[in-house]
Design a protein around this motif. Structure first.
Motif, PDB file in Angstrom:
ATOM      1  N   VAL A 234       0.840  -1.200   0.000  1.00  0.00           N
ATOM      2  CA  VAL A 234       0.000   0.000   0.000  1.00  0.00           C
ATOM      3  C   VAL A 234       0.876   1.251   0.000  1.00  0.00           C
ATOM      4  O   VAL A 234       0.629   2.209  -0.750  1.00  0.00           O
ATOM      5  N   ILE A 235       1.902   1.259   0.833  1.00  0.00           N
ATOM      6  CA  ILE A 235       2.801   2.413   0.907  1.00  0.00           C
ATOM      7  C   ILE A 235       3.509   2.620  -0.432  1.00  0.00           C
ATOM      8  O   ILE A 235       3.655   3.752  -0.917  1.00  0.00           O
ATOM      9  N   THR A 236       3.941   1.515  -1.061  1.00  0.00           N
ATOM     10  CA  THR A 236       4.613   1.615  -2.357  1.00  0.00           C
ATOM     11  C   THR A 236       3.695   2.228  -3.405  1.00  0.00           C
ATOM     12  O   THR A 236       4.099   3.108  -4.185  1.00  0.00           O
ATOM     13  N   ILE A 237       2.439   1.771  -3.447  1.00  0.00           N
ATOM     14  CA  ILE A 237       1.472   2.312  -4.415  1.00  0.00           C
ATOM     15  C   ILE A 237       1.247   3.802  -4.172  1.00  0.00           C
ATOM     16  O   ILE A 237       1.205   4.606  -5.116  1.00  0.00           O
ATOM     17  N   LEU A 238       1.128   4.179  -2.904  1.00  0.00           N
ATOM     18  CA  LEU A 238       0.921   5.595  -2.584  1.00  0.00           C
ATOM     19  C   LEU A 238       2.126   6.434  -2.988  1.00  0.00           C
ATOM     20  O   LEU A 238       1.980   7.549  -3.506  1.00  0.00           O
ATOM     21  N   VAL A 239       3.327   5.895  -2.788  1.00  0.00           N
ATOM     22  CA  VAL A 239       4.542   6.610  -3.185  1.00  0.00           C
ATOM     23  C   VAL A 239       4.576   6.789  -4.705  1.00  0.00           C
ATOM     24  O   VAL A 239       4.897   7.877  -5.222  1.00  0.00           O
ATOM     25  N   LEU A 240       4.230   5.735  -5.435  1.00  0.00           N
ATOM     26  CA  LEU A 240       4.232   5.820  -6.894  1.00  0.00           C
ATOM     27  C   LEU A 240       3.230   6.853  -7.389  1.00  0.00           C
ATOM     28  O   LEU A 240       3.523   7.644  -8.302  1.00  0.00           O
ATOM     29  N   LEU A 241       2.031   6.844  -6.808  1.00  0.00           N
ATOM     30  CA  LEU A 241       1.023   7.827  -7.202  1.00  0.00           C
ATOM     31  C   LEU A 241       1.484   9.247  -6.887  1.00  0.00           C
ATOM     32  O   LEU A 241       1.245  10.176  -7.673  1.00  0.00           O
TER      33      LEU A 241
END
Length: 552
Positions: free
Chosen positions: A4-11
């Motif tokens: 989840v954190i990775t996806i948020l960072v990418l966005l």
């Protein structure tokens, strides 16, 4: 939690990439910036994403192709079907054969089927990326329509060809006759599946509105977001082309009633949501490419050694050679196609349009590769069979990534020079069309006002008649001004346009002052948040109408 954190960072990085492009002291195409940001995330910050090619393909390809199919101007797609099909199908086959054999000749240990897979994934072009590297020069609208139509259809033809090439490598069998037959079946089946899903959705939405009595904009937009995935999965379930299903579903949207009628809120929300989805998905693809680059470079070096050895700079040489091959093949195809068009015009006794070499070079350089190429090459399977890795996968991804960068750089350098002052014979009259449409719409509005006033007059109430007359005069004056401004060149239209421009400036100033006052009232607790949202939305809609009108 880590995912989840990775996806948020990418966005977050995708969202910031647009701002980074604007603050740079020099102009760079957005995809290049996003690739660089992805590489920075991977190395210094150690952000890592586990990669599943099938999931990646399913997640990114259907919505992007659906949006392309929806956005493409259908009339121009039909009127320009000759050059579009020549580029989207003929050039794709020419590219796959030419680049496939060229790659196999240049790197003999790369299997021919894998070389064809690389050529297939390099055949789709990206019209959006092309428009972003023209250096502020306006691409002729007719040429842009051709490039957009080509990009839409060659996405589908190139990715379908990729699937055949991968299947040939995995199974070890390939027959041109069987491939042509299978292509026809899967293409027609995919188109039918996409059309069926769109039509079914339109019927379902109409029933839903009839049952509920109103339109819930948020739920309708959410359902619409699922449409490309539904078309893709339905087609794949019946072993036909999910790629073409997504394209067909998008193209059919204009022929259903999903966004017609008076559903203003739904149309506005849908436009905003799909713009965000396209920006985010395109950005995520290039970010993921940047994040994979360090591993891809290492894998490509290993594959290169296994493919006969060579220095690291060989990889750069291969990339430049493949890019030049793509540009030359595209130039040859366009030049021959134009000669054929001129010969046919001469044979028919028609007027031969004047077409210079600069147009051919512009079209050749406009073949920029982008997100679809990246998504396609990253979807290559890891394994050819259980325990058997897919041949030179990392090398293919590295070459495709390098070609994307090279075509962006070539276009960024060459297109601003070739596009400047370029005009096409028979340029489409968009400005005149829009003025005509505005005039006819204003006339219809005036007739609607007159009909409504007649209804009031028939009622016989003197007070209502007087009120309707005053209001009708005020509203009609606005439409009358629009009608005059939509006329052809002359004194009256010129004065009307000048008056309309001044009125627009005044109205915008009033709306912005109104919005500022509303926020001040909220800060002073004179109104609450609900009142603020309601009133600001009205002001925003009015401003959007003014700015949209001016933009036309």
């Amino acid at each position: 939690m880590e995912l989840v954190i990775t996806i948020l960072v990418l966005l977050l990085v995708v969202a910031l990439s647009g701002a980074v492009v604007r603050i740079l002291p020099f102009r760079l195409p957005l995809p290049l910036v996003q690739i660089a940001l992805g590489a920075i995330l991977a190395r210094p910050f150690g952000v890592h994403v586990e990669f599943d090619p099938e999931l990646f393909f399913l997640l990114f390809i259907p919505p992007l192709l659906f949006a392309d199919g929806w956005r493409i101007p259908k009339r121009e797609l039909f009127l320009l079907r000759g050059p579009i099909l020549a580029l989207a199908i003929g050039l794709v086959i020419f590219t796959i054969v030419g680049v496939g054999y060229f790659v196999h000749w240049m790197i003999p240990t790369v299997p021919l089927a894998v070389a064809f897979a690389l050529a297939a994934v390099l055949s789709p072009t990206d019209a959006v990326a092309t428009s972003s590297v023209t250096g502020g020069q306006q691409m002729p609208p007719r040429l842009m329509h051709i490039l957009s139509g080509e990009a839409l259809l060659n996405d589908a033809s190139g990715l379908v060809a990729l699937q055949f090439a991968v299947a040939a490598e995995v199974t070890g069998r390939f027959s041109a006759l069987h491939a042509a037959r299978d292509f026809g079946i899967t293409a027609l089946g995919g188109l039918a599946a996409g059309a069926l899903v769109s039509v079914t959705f339109g019927l379902f939405r109409r029933r839903l509105v009839r049952w509920s009595g109103e339109v819930d904009s948020a739920s309708q937009v959410a359902l619409l977001l699922l449409l490309p995935f539904a078309a893709y999965l339905l087609a794949e379930h019946f072993d036909v082309s999910g790629i073409l299903a997504a394209v067909a579903a998008g193209m059919m949207m204009n022929y259903t009633d999903v966004l017609k009628g008076g559903y203003v809120a739904m149309r506005m929300q849908n436009s905003a949501v799909w713009s965000m989805v396209e920006f985010s998905f395109n950005g995520m693809i290039f970010l993921l490419l940047g994040m994979q680059l360090p591993n891809i470079v290492g894998g490509a070096k290993t594959d290169l050694q296994q493919a006969g050895g060579g220095e690291l700079w060989y990889l750069g040489g291969y990339i430049v050679a493949i890019t030049l091959a793509l540009v030359v093949l595209r130039f040859i195809w366009v030049w021959v196609s134009l000669r054929f068009v001129l010969m046919r015009a001469l044979h028919r006794g028609e007027k031969r349009p004047k077409v210079g070499t600069r147009l051919v070079w512009t079209t050749a350089l406009a073949g920029v590769r982008g997100a679809i190429t990246m998504a396609g090459v990253l979807s290559l399977p890891f394994l050819k069979a259980p325990g058997v890795p897919f041949p030179v996968r990392d090398l293919m991804i590295f070459l495709a990534s390098g070609v994307i960068l090279c075509t962006l750089i070539f276009a960024a350098i060459g297109l601003p020079l070739t596009v400047k002052g370029l005009k096409l014979p028979g340029e489409d009259p968009r400005v005149r069309e829009e003025r005509t449409a505005r005039a006819l719409a204003a006339e219809a509005a005036l007739r609607g006002i007159a009909d409504e006033q007649k209804k009031v007059d028939d009622g016989g109430d003197p007070d209502a008649i007087a009120l309707a007359s005053r209001v009708a005069s005020r509203v009609s004056a606005d439409y009358q001004q629009r009608l005059e401004a939509a006329g052809e060149e002359g004194d009256v239209p010129g004065k009307a346009r000048a008056e309309a421009g001044t009125e627009r400036v005044m109205r915008l100033a009033a709306l912005r002052a109104e919005r500022k006052q509303l926020y001040e009232l909220r800060r002073n607790h004179t109104i609450n948040d609900e009142t603020l949202v309601t009133l600001v939305r009205e002001v925003d809609l009015a401003e959007a109408a003014l700015t949209g009108l001016h933009a036309g």
